[in-house]
Motif scaffolding. Sequence first.
Motif, PDB file in Angstrom:
ATOM      1  N   ARG A 187      13.434   5.183  -4.217  1.00  0.00           N
ATOM      2  CA  ARG A 187      11.890   5.093  -4.309  1.00  0.00           C
ATOM      3  C   ARG A 187      11.339   6.070  -5.366  1.00  0.00           C
ATOM      4  N   SER A 188      12.255   6.615  -6.322  1.00  0.00           N
ATOM      5  CA  SER A 188      11.819   7.426  -7.425  1.00  0.00           C
ATOM      6  C   SER A 188      13.023   7.586  -8.392  1.00  0.00           C
ATOM      7  N   LEU A 189      12.690   8.075  -9.582  1.00  0.00           N
ATOM      8  CA  LEU A 189      13.686   8.549 -10.568  1.00  0.00           C
ATOM      9  C   LEU A 189      13.541   9.966 -11.017  1.00  0.00           C
ATOM     10  N   VAL A 190      14.771  10.228 -11.548  1.00  0.00           N
ATOM     11  CA  VAL A 190      14.811  11.529 -12.113  1.00  0.00           C
ATOM     12  C   VAL A 190      15.189  11.712 -13.679  1.00  0.00           C
ATOM     13  N   LEU A 191      14.324  12.049 -14.465  1.00  0.00           N
ATOM     14  CA  LEU A 191      14.725  12.221 -15.811  1.00  0.00           C
ATOM     15  C   LEU A 191      15.190  13.636 -15.989  1.00  0.00           C
ATOM     16  N   VAL A 192      16.315  13.641 -16.726  1.00  0.00           N
ATOM     17  CA  VAL A 192      16.840  15.103 -17.274  1.00  0.00           C
ATOM     18  C   VAL A 192      16.704  15.104 -18.595  1.00  0.00           C
ATOM     19  N   TYR A 193      16.196  16.293 -19.088  1.00  0.00           N
ATOM     20  CA  TYR A 193      15.694  16.325 -20.239  1.00  0.00           C
ATOM     21  C   TYR A 193      15.678  17.743 -21.092  1.00  0.00           C
ATOM     22  N   GLU A 194      15.853  17.910 -22.341  1.00  0.00           N
ATOM     23  CA  GLU A 194      16.202  19.287 -22.909  1.00  0.00           C
ATOM     24  C   GLU A 194      14.850  20.083 -22.953  1.00  0.00           C
ATOM     25  N   HIS A 197       0.915  -1.334  -0.016  1.00  0.00           N
ATOM     26  CA  HIS A 197       0.103   0.204  -0.002  1.00  0.00           C
ATOM     27  C   HIS A 197       0.661   1.258   0.030  1.00  0.00           C
ATOM     28  N   THR A 198       2.280   0.984   0.090  1.00  0.00           N
ATOM     29  CA  THR A 198       2.994   2.354   0.291  1.00  0.00           C
ATOM     30  C   THR A 198       3.365   2.652  -1.198  1.00  0.00           C
ATOM     31  N   ILE A 199       2.969   1.938  -2.159  1.00  0.00           N
ATOM     32  CA  ILE A 199       3.459   2.240  -3.594  1.00  0.00           C
ATOM     33  C   ILE A 199       2.314   3.213  -3.917  1.00  0.00           C
ATOM     34  N   PHE A 200       2.476   4.360  -4.304  1.00  0.00           N
ATOM     35  CA  PHE A 200       1.594   5.518  -5.005  1.00  0.00           C
ATOM     36  C   PHE A 200       0.542   4.971  -6.235  1.00  0.00           C
ATOM     37  N   SER A 201      -0.623   5.143  -6.062  1.00  0.00           N
ATOM     38  CA  SER A 201      -1.449   4.591  -7.209  1.00  0.00           C
ATOM     39  C   SER A 201      -1.166   5.531  -8.411  1.00  0.00           C
ATOM     40  N   GLN A 202      -0.683   6.520  -8.402  1.00  0.00           N
ATOM     41  CA  GLN A 202      -0.370   7.358  -9.287  1.00  0.00           C
ATOM     42  C   GLN A 202       1.124   7.765  -9.267  1.00  0.00           C
ATOM     43  N   PRO A 203       1.986   8.191 -10.261  1.00  0.00           N
ATOM     44  CA  PRO A 203       3.274   8.596  -9.834  1.00  0.00           C
ATOM     45  C   PRO A 203       3.189  10.125  -9.461  1.00  0.00           C
ATOM     46  N   VAL A 204       3.808  10.466  -8.625  1.00  0.00           N
ATOM     47  CA  VAL A 204       4.067  11.885  -8.172  1.00  0.00           C
ATOM     48  C   VAL A 204       5.029  12.605  -8.773  1.00  0.00           C
ATOM     49  N   PHE A 205       4.773  13.725  -9.484  1.00  0.00           N
ATOM     50  CA  PHE A 205       5.660  14.226 -10.126  1.00  0.00           C
ATOM     51  C   PHE A 205       6.239  15.690  -9.501  1.00  0.00           C
ATOM     52  N   ARG A 206       7.476  15.760  -9.480  1.00  0.00           N
ATOM     53  CA  ARG A 206       8.136  17.270  -8.876  1.00  0.00           C
ATOM     54  C   ARG A 206       9.056  17.715  -9.836  1.00  0.00           C
ATOM     55  N   HIS A 207       9.198  18.975 -10.056  1.00  0.00           N
ATOM     56  CA  HIS A 207       9.950  19.596 -10.900  1.00  0.00           C
ATOM     57  C   HIS A 207      11.284  19.855 -10.324  1.00  0.00           C
ATOM     58  N   LEU A 225       2.707   4.458 -18.722  1.00  0.00           N
ATOM     59  CA  LEU A 225       3.779   3.440 -18.322  1.00  0.00           C
ATOM     60  C   LEU A 225       3.542   2.890 -16.931  1.00  0.00           C
ATOM     61  N   TYR A 226       3.273   3.885 -15.819  1.00  0.00           N
ATOM     62  CA  TYR A 226       3.305   3.534 -14.495  1.00  0.00           C
ATOM     63  C   TYR A 226       2.311   2.454 -14.508  1.00  0.00           C
ATOM     64  N   GLY A 227       1.132   2.378 -15.235  1.00  0.00           N
ATOM     65  CA  GLY A 227       0.067   1.353 -15.093  1.00  0.00           C
ATOM     66  C   GLY A 227       0.652   0.231 -15.475  1.00  0.00           C
ATOM     67  N   ASP A 228       1.502   0.266 -16.540  1.00  0.00           N
ATOM     68  CA  ASP A 228       1.901  -1.117 -17.055  1.00  0.00           C
ATOM     69  C   ASP A 228       3.095  -1.760 -16.497  1.00  0.00           C
ATOM     70  N   VAL A 229       3.693  -1.117 -15.523  1.00  0.00           N
ATOM     71  CA  VAL A 229       4.939  -1.474 -14.989  1.00  0.00           C
ATOM     72  C   VAL A 229       5.068  -2.728 -14.269  1.00  0.00           C
ATOM     73  N   GLU A 230       3.964  -3.305 -13.677  1.00  0.00           N
ATOM     74  CA  GLU A 230       3.566  -4.540 -12.911  1.00  0.00           C
ATOM     75  C   GLU A 230       4.293  -5.649 -13.679  1.00  0.00           C
ATOM     76  N   SER A 231       3.887  -5.848 -14.967  1.00  0.00           N
ATOM     77  CA  SER A 231       4.080  -6.879 -15.951  1.00  0.00           C
ATOM     78  C   SER A 231       5.705  -6.862 -16.151  1.00  0.00           C
ATOM     79  N   ALA A 232       6.256  -5.872 -16.101  1.00  0.00           N
ATOM     80  CA  ALA A 232       7.599  -5.725 -16.597  1.00  0.00           C
ATOM     81  C   ALA A 232       8.500  -6.103 -15.305  1.00  0.00           C
ATOM     82  N   ILE A 233       8.076  -6.216 -14.300  1.00  0.00           N
ATOM     83  CA  ILE A 233       9.252  -6.305 -13.265  1.00  0.00           C
ATOM     84  C   ILE A 233       9.982  -7.571 -13.200  1.00  0.00           C
ATOM     85  N   ASP A 234      11.161  -7.536 -13.158  1.00  0.00           N
ATOM     86  CA  ASP A 234      12.290  -8.715 -13.557  1.00  0.00           C
ATOM     87  C   ASP A 234      12.408  -9.493 -12.001  1.00  0.00           C
ATOM     88  N   LEU A 235      11.952 -10.578 -11.948  1.00  0.00           N
ATOM     89  CA  LEU A 235      11.839 -11.356 -10.722  1.00  0.00           C
ATOM     90  C   LEU A 235      13.351 -11.905 -10.746  1.00  0.00           C
TER      91      LEU A 235
END
Lengths: 346, 238
Positions: free
Chosen positions: B62-69, B7-17, B85-95
């Motif tokens: 617990r986060s990632l940073v994207l650097v962009y132009e 339950h600690t995983i957010f249902s939606q990603p939280v964006f911060r600039h 992508l956040y919604g699709d990520v479950e199936s991509a987890i590499d166990l």
Amino acid sequence: MPAAFKISRPGAYSTVQDLGRFGYQRYGVPPSGALDRFAAQTVNVLLGNHENCAVLEMTMSGPVLEILAPCTLAVTGAAMPITLNATIVKNWSSFPVVKGDVVTIGHAEAGCRAYLGINGGIDVPVIMGSRSCYTDGRLGGHEGRPLVAGDILASCEQQIDRDTFENRVIPVAYRPTYSSHWELRAIPGPQDDYFDQGLELFFSQQFTITPQANRMGYRLKGPTIERKKTMPASIISEPSLPGGVQIPEGGDPIILLSEQTVGGYAKIATVIRDDIAKIAQAMPGDTIRFRKVSIEEARDIERKNKELLSLLKDEYSGEQSFAVLGKQYYKSEIFNEKIMNFLRQI
Amino acid sequence: MDKEKQHTIFSQPVFRHVGERGLLVEFSAEIDLETNQKIHAFCRLLEDDLPEGIVEIIPSYRSLVLVYEPLVVDMPKLQEKLVILYGDVESAIDLNAEIVEIPVCYGGEFGEDLEYVATHNGLSVDQVISIHSGTLYPVYMIGFTPGFPYLGGLSEKLHTPRLATPRTLVPAGSVGIANNQTGIYPIDSPGGWQLIGRCPYKLFDPLRSNPFLVKAGDQLRFIPVSRQDFFALQTETT
């Protein structure tokens, strides 16, 4: 590649830098690169180089060079007096040298970092996509370290005839002026919600740069920035980007720069990239104020800066001098007063 | 995987600039393995279909940073894509994340604090070695210095405070413990960790075709080796 010059005296802290190493921060390798991008790009434009060519970043005082082969040099950024043998040479201009010449670059009279460019760019190995020196990681630049007496640097081969790029000058109107007070534009966040009154203090009060100021970061002293009582002292470590202003436990801000990858304290704001060039020129004892800007404003500044640089580059591919460009520039409608002010300030 | 922590995983990603060229994407408020696995899966998905203008993808606990132009990237569009992508990520987890084996010569001149770690925790030296090398450690993130792995999973039996006075020079390859963390120093640096052993490999070598032995998302296992094997492995790799 041909040896271009030998370092007779290295200056206080001189490293080879291009515009940075990208794509490796996930492995703990910071971007590095010239702290004052504008000065590094401009010195390359003067010499007809690609703007990402490697240059020498000289901190507080410059080196003495013994020239080993004919080439064209230029120095931009901090006002370090230059002499060629016994003659004074102007900053922000390109000048030819021949074998046996001695070039002396002195102490900065204004600003902190100057950039020495050479036609073709400095030739050091490309490590992970960049020539930039990251001294803590002992990689890039010349043997991964600041220069010492006796080092010999070479230049890359240049296709263009270098005579075309001799005695070129960037007129005074386009050069930044360096004072001892700096206004840095910053975007709140990523952890601005950790602060309430602290955020107001941060954007309204004056801070002083302490002697703990290098390419990793600048520590400031000023009013104590307190976080909200409900917020923890530290955050779970996360990536840091150049310009991030971290507030550690004591409440004295640290501006994180380009040799840092991870931070464990809340970042109240992030200085926009174009103003990192100002930090590069600020000295311990100088004062700083932060001004809040939006992402949109930062993007506009970036756009106008890019337009200016491409104009400068276009000018060099043609026959017109910068003086002519200057007149066009003032008439041109794409540059408004704001960008002119920006250029004078940076 | 700890079900209670889901339950600690957010249902939606939280964006911060992060200024005008960085976007912090938060997955959870806390550190846990499942969140971190999701982050690495997310990075892979993003790399497979990399939007134009992305300069760096930097995963962390617990986060990632994207650097962009900023003049290339359309921020609302990018965020829209990231939410999908956040919604699709479950199936991509590499166990079956890659397991990297790190040989370690424990104790002696390579691990001057091994005895202290044992005494502090009421264990024998052999027990410390057996517990430390008997665990699979997830690599949550890399940072601080080139190639430095932030590892999870250190047994509570081995938690030991930092040295009161940091050493001015810790040799590259040193394996240490600080509080609830264990790690390896990839380059010579000052440091305050309790040193228990040393790895003969270079975790980071800028001149090697693959400069890094370990990447974020891998799992790491320490393999005890003798002094003799340590020197043999060291010669082999240089």
